[in-house]
Write a protein that holds these residues in place. Structure first.
Motif, mmCIF file in Angstrom:
data_model
loop_
_atom_site.group_PDB
_atom_site.id
_atom_site.type_symbol
_atom_site.label_atom_id
_atom_site.label_comp_id
_atom_site.label_asym_id
_atom_site.label_seq_id
_atom_site.Cartn_x
_atom_site.Cartn_y
_atom_site.Cartn_z
ATOM 1 N N LEU A 30 82.846 50.809 -1.440
ATOM 2 C CA LEU A 30 82.884 52.237 -1.755
ATOM 3 C C LEU A 30 81.754 52.978 -1.057
ATOM 4 N N MET A 31 80.562 52.378 -1.056
ATOM 5 C CA MET A 31 79.426 52.999 -0.372
ATOM 6 C C MET A 31 79.712 53.148 1.116
ATOM 7 N N PHE A 32 80.200 52.087 1.730
ATOM 8 C CA PHE A 32 80.507 52.106 3.154
ATOM 9 C C PHE A 32 81.586 53.141 3.461
ATOM 10 N N SER A 33 82.627 53.195 2.639
ATOM 11 C CA SER A 33 83.725 54.141 2.860
ATOM 12 C C SER A 33 83.245 55.582 2.769
ATOM 13 N N TRP A 34 82.352 55.859 1.807
ATOM 14 C CA TRP A 34 81.813 57.212 1.662
ATOM 15 C C TRP A 34 81.009 57.588 2.904
ATOM 16 N N PHE A 35 80.206 56.659 3.395
ATOM 17 C CA PHE A 35 79.416 56.915 4.596
ATOM 18 C C PHE A 35 80.329 57.198 5.787
ATOM 19 N N VAL A 36 81.364 56.385 5.952
ATOM 20 C CA VAL A 36 82.298 56.571 7.063
ATOM 21 C C VAL A 36 82.971 57.939 6.965
ATOM 22 N N GLU A 37 83.292 58.354 5.741
ATOM 23 C CA GLU A 37 83.956 59.643 5.545
ATOM 24 C C GLU A 37 83.073 60.806 5.987
ATOM 25 N N ILE A 38 81.802 60.808 5.577
ATOM 26 C CA ILE A 38 80.951 61.934 5.967
ATOM 27 C C ILE A 38 80.647 61.889 7.468
ATOM 28 N N LEU A 39 80.555 60.687 8.034
ATOM 29 C CA LEU A 39 80.347 60.573 9.472
ATOM 30 C C LEU A 39 81.570 61.100 10.226
ATOM 31 N N LEU A 76 74.530 57.923 -1.379
ATOM 32 C CA LEU A 76 75.296 56.719 -1.038
ATOM 33 C C LEU A 76 75.709 55.965 -2.300
ATOM 34 N N TYR A 77 74.893 56.075 -3.339
ATOM 35 C CA TYR A 77 75.187 55.403 -4.607
ATOM 36 C C TYR A 77 76.092 56.267 -5.500
ATOM 37 N N GLN A 78 75.850 57.583 -5.490
ATOM 38 C CA GLN A 78 76.590 58.475 -6.381
ATOM 39 C C GLN A 78 77.894 58.976 -5.766
ATOM 40 N N ARG A 79 77.953 59.040 -4.446
ATOM 41 C CA ARG A 79 79.148 59.412 -3.686
ATOM 42 C C ARG A 79 79.771 60.726 -4.180
ATOM 43 N N PRO A 80 79.058 61.848 -4.032
ATOM 44 C CA PRO A 80 79.620 63.138 -4.437
ATOM 45 C C PRO A 80 80.897 63.460 -3.662
ATOM 46 N N SER A 81 81.735 64.300 -4.247
ATOM 47 C CA SER A 81 82.985 64.696 -3.603
ATOM 48 C C SER A 81 82.706 65.596 -2.402
ATOM 49 N N LEU A 82 83.686 65.725 -1.525
ATOM 50 C CA LEU A 82 83.529 66.578 -0.356
ATOM 51 C C LEU A 82 83.303 68.031 -0.762
ATOM 52 N N LYS A 83 83.978 68.473 -1.803
ATOM 53 C CA LYS A 83 83.807 69.851 -2.272
ATOM 54 C C LYS A 83 82.364 70.088 -2.719
ATOM 55 N N THR A 84 81.795 69.101 -3.420
ATOM 56 C CA THR A 84 80.399 69.221 -3.843
ATOM 57 C C THR A 84 79.468 69.238 -2.634
ATOM 58 N N LEU A 85 79.747 68.382 -1.666
ATOM 59 C CA LEU A 85 78.906 68.318 -0.473
ATOM 60 C C LEU A 85 78.987 69.609 0.337
ATOM 61 N N ALA A 86 80.157 70.234 0.341
ATOM 62 C CA ALA A 86 80.346 71.456 1.115
ATOM 63 C C ALA A 86 79.455 72.590 0.621
ATOM 64 N N GLU A 87 78.990 72.488 -0.624
ATOM 65 C CA GLU A 87 78.127 73.512 -1.196
ATOM 66 C C GLU A 87 76.669 73.055 -1.270
ATOM 67 N N ASP A 88 76.384 71.942 -0.608
ATOM 68 C CA ASP A 88 75.045 71.357 -0.595
ATOM 69 C C ASP A 88 74.420 71.629 0.778
#
Length: 254
Positions: free
Chosen positions: A57-66, A202-214
């Motif tokens: 899950l951590m790796f997948s989240w990283f790949v997604e934001i990259l 990387l541990y908490q893996r916020p959603s894309l919507k949350t990241l878009a406002e960060d």
């Protein structure tokens, strides 16, 4: 009744005996194996073990934001562990298959759509650490770290849900030094200028919507969503101004 073996967390399976093969045999018989991913260590096959679910899950989240970063800033391309590259080291030859390889567009060695291997050196390598055995841990945290530095991989990230997580950058002496997080525990890449992330995310893996406002991620996560949000807000503000003006005019007429 499940037929899967039951392993307690971090339990190490029995180590498999090393198999000695030539490099030619590796490329011909083992590189394209669809069931087992093998690397080649100077004459010996090394099987890449799988990570557990939390590290996946951590790796997948990283790949997604990259992936989102490279969509907005298309300065590089990525490969998965199917793509190997050859490391010509001073006293041995290795063939490694990083879980994620990053090749910058200005890398002198091209990567073509029909290629099965990368003939050059990746600019960045990411490994999702498998801790199924101490040998696996040492391979990623010690052996590959030395190898990648030796051939000039500029940045090397080790992802893991423990203190084994690490982020390295190559210095002028071809030695990896830890990347120092900036305020808030943010890792900033120099290989990919503008790419950054919080270690805790990387541990908490916020959603894309949350990241878009960060503010850490706003430059590359869902920029169209952010633009639409600004446009909606501007339209709502305009409506409020018109309503206020209309109310003012009505009040004057009275």
């Amino acid at each position: 009744m499940s037929l899967l073996p039951t392993l307690t967390p971090r339990e190490s399976p029995s180590p498999q005996p090393s198999i000695s093969v030539t490099e030619a045999e590796y490329w011909e018989k083992y590189y394209g194996d669809s069931e087992v991913i093998y690397e080649w260590n100077n004459g010996l096959l090394e099987e890449k073990q799988v990570s557990d679910y939390v590290n996946y899950l951590m790796f997948s989240w990283f790949v997604e934001i990259l992936r989102h970063f490279l969509t907005v800033h298309p300065i590089a391309e990525t490969t998965g562990l199917e793509m190997g590259f050859r490391l010509n080291l001073p006293h041995k030859t290795q063939i490694r298959r990083p879980d994620l390889g990053v090749r910058l567009n200005d890398n002198p060695i091209a990567l073509y759509p029909r290629d099965y291997t990368f003939e050059g050196v990746f600019d960045m390598c990411i490994e999702a650490l498998s801790d199924s055995s101490e040998k696996e841990v040492e391979r990623d945290t010690v052996t590959k770290k030395e190898e990648y530095a030796s051939v000039g991989v500029k940045e090397f990230y080790i992802l893991h849900d423990s203190q084994k997580i690490a982020f390295y950058r190559l210095n002028a002496r071809k030695v990896y030094v830890p990347i120092k997080p900036v305020a808030g525990g943010v890792i900033k890449s120099k290989v990919l200028p503008g790419f950054q992330f919080r270690i805790k995310d990387l541990y908490q893996r916020p959603s894309l919507k949350t990241l878009a406002e960060d503010k850490v991620y706003q430059d590359f996560i869902l920029p169209f969503y952010q633009e639409e949000k600004k446009e909606r807000q501007a339209a709502e503000d305009q409506i409020k101004r018109l309503e206020a003006e209309l109310a003012r005019l009505k009040k004057r007429k009275k």
